[in-house]
Design a protein around this motif. Structure first.
Motif, PDB file in Angstrom:
ATOM      1  N   ILE A   7      62.734  34.574  36.941  1.00  0.00           N
ATOM      2  CA  ILE A   7      61.559  33.791  36.538  1.00  0.00           C
ATOM      3  C   ILE A   7      61.815  32.304  36.755  1.00  0.00           C
ATOM      4  N   VAL A   8      62.986  31.834  36.333  1.00  0.00           N
ATOM      5  CA  VAL A   8      63.335  30.418  36.503  1.00  0.00           C
ATOM      6  C   VAL A   8      63.358  30.062  37.993  1.00  0.00           C
ATOM      7  N   GLU A   9      63.943  30.923  38.825  1.00  0.00           N
ATOM      8  CA  GLU A   9      63.997  30.654  40.258  1.00  0.00           C
ATOM      9  C   GLU A   9      62.604  30.607  40.872  1.00  0.00           C
ATOM     10  N   ARG A  10      61.732  31.501  40.453  1.00  0.00           N
ATOM     11  CA  ARG A  10      60.354  31.500  40.979  1.00  0.00           C
ATOM     12  C   ARG A  10      59.604  30.239  40.559  1.00  0.00           C
ATOM     13  N   ILE A  11      59.813  29.821  39.322  1.00  0.00           N
ATOM     14  CA  ILE A  11      59.159  28.589  38.853  1.00  0.00           C
ATOM     15  C   ILE A  11      59.655  27.392  39.664  1.00  0.00           C
ATOM     16  N   ILE A  12      60.962  27.320  39.857  1.00  0.00           N
ATOM     17  CA  ILE A  12      61.530  26.200  40.613  1.00  0.00           C
ATOM     18  C   ILE A  12      61.015  26.207  42.052  1.00  0.00           C
ATOM     19  N   LEU A  13      61.022  27.360  42.692  1.00  0.00           N
ATOM     20  CA  LEU A  13      60.528  27.438  44.074  1.00  0.00           C
ATOM     21  C   LEU A  13      59.032  27.148  44.159  1.00  0.00           C
ATOM     22  N   SER A  14      58.287  27.598  43.191  1.00  0.00           N
ATOM     23  CA  SER A  14      56.838  27.347  43.195  1.00  0.00           C
ATOM     24  C   SER A  14      56.513  25.883  42.944  1.00  0.00           C
ATOM     25  N   SER A  15      57.392  25.201  42.243  1.00  0.00           N
ATOM     26  CA  SER A  15      57.117  23.798  41.913  1.00  0.00           C
ATOM     27  C   SER A  15      57.054  22.908  43.146  1.00  0.00           C
ATOM     28  N   ARG A  16      57.579  23.383  44.277  1.00  0.00           N
ATOM     29  CA  ARG A  16      57.500  22.568  45.492  1.00  0.00           C
ATOM     30  C   ARG A  16      56.060  22.311  45.898  1.00  0.00           C
TER      31      ARG A  16
END
Length: 168
Positions: A7-16
Motif C-alpha cells: 500500500i505504501v509503495e502504491r501511494i508513493i508511486l501514485s504520488s508522482r
C-alpha cells in the motif's frame, strides 16, 4: 506487514501524478509568457524607425532571452513529465524531436540554458554599462561565472557517472 508495504509503495508511486499540476501550471505560465513576448515584440516593431542601432540590439536580445526562457520551460515540462510521471505514447504523438533526456542530461541542459540566458543579460548590461555601477557589473559578472562553473561541474559529474555506469 507485506500488504502494508504494498500500500505504501502504491501511494508513493501514485504520488508522482501530483507533478502533473506543476507541468500544467508551467504550460499556463508559458501561455502568459507568450502574451508578454507578443507585447515586447509589438513595442520593438512599433519603434523600428525610432530606435537607434544599440537600442534595437538590446530589444532583439530581450526577445532572444524570452525565447530561451520559453524553450527552457518546454524542455523542463516535457522531460520532467516523461522522466518522472509517464512516458509519452509515441504512436499518438511524435516526441522523437525531444531526444530522450534522463535526469542528469536534463540538469545539464537546464544549466546550459541558464548560462545562455545569463550571457544575454550580461551582454545587455555591458551594452548599457553607463546605467550600472562598477560594483553591480562586477556582481553580475561573478554570478554569471558561478553559473558557468556550475554548468561545467554538472557536465563533468555527468561524464563521471556515465563512465562509472559503463565500467560496472
Amino acid at each position: 506487514m507485506k500488504s502494508l508495504e504494498l500500500i505504501v509503495e502504491r501511494i508513493i508511486l501514485s504520488s508522482r501524478w501530483i507533478l502533473v499540476a506543476f507541468y500544467l501550471g508551467l504550460s499556463l505560465s508559458l501561455a502568459v509568457y507568450a502574451v508578454s513576448f507578443g507585447y515586447k515584440f509589438l513595442k520593438v516593431a512599433g519603434g523600428v524607425f525610432v530606435l537607434d542601432e544599440g537600442e534595437m540590439i538590446l530589444a532583439m536580445l530581450g526577445l532572444i532571452d524570452a525565447a530561451l526562457v520559453a524553450s527552457l520551460i518546454v524542455m523542463v515540462m516535457i522531460s520532467g513529465y516523461e522522466n518522472f510521471v509517464s512516458r509519452f505514447d509515441e504512436s499518438d504523438t511524435d516526441v522523437s524531436f525531444i531526444g530522450k533526456l534522463d535526469a542528469g542530461s536534463l540538469k545539464i541542459k537546464v544549466a546550459s540554458s541558464i548560462v545562455a540566458i545569463s550571457s544575454i543579460h550580461l551582454l545587455q548590461v555591458f551594452l548599457n554599462a553607463e546605467q550600472y555601477t562598477d560594483g553591480k557589473i562586477m556582481w553580475l559578472t561573478a554570478m554569471h561565472l558561478a553559473f558557468v562553473v556550475s554548468a561545467v561541474l554538472l557536465g563533468f559529474l555527468e561524464q563521471l557517472t556515465k563512465k562509472t555506469k559503463t565500467t560496472d
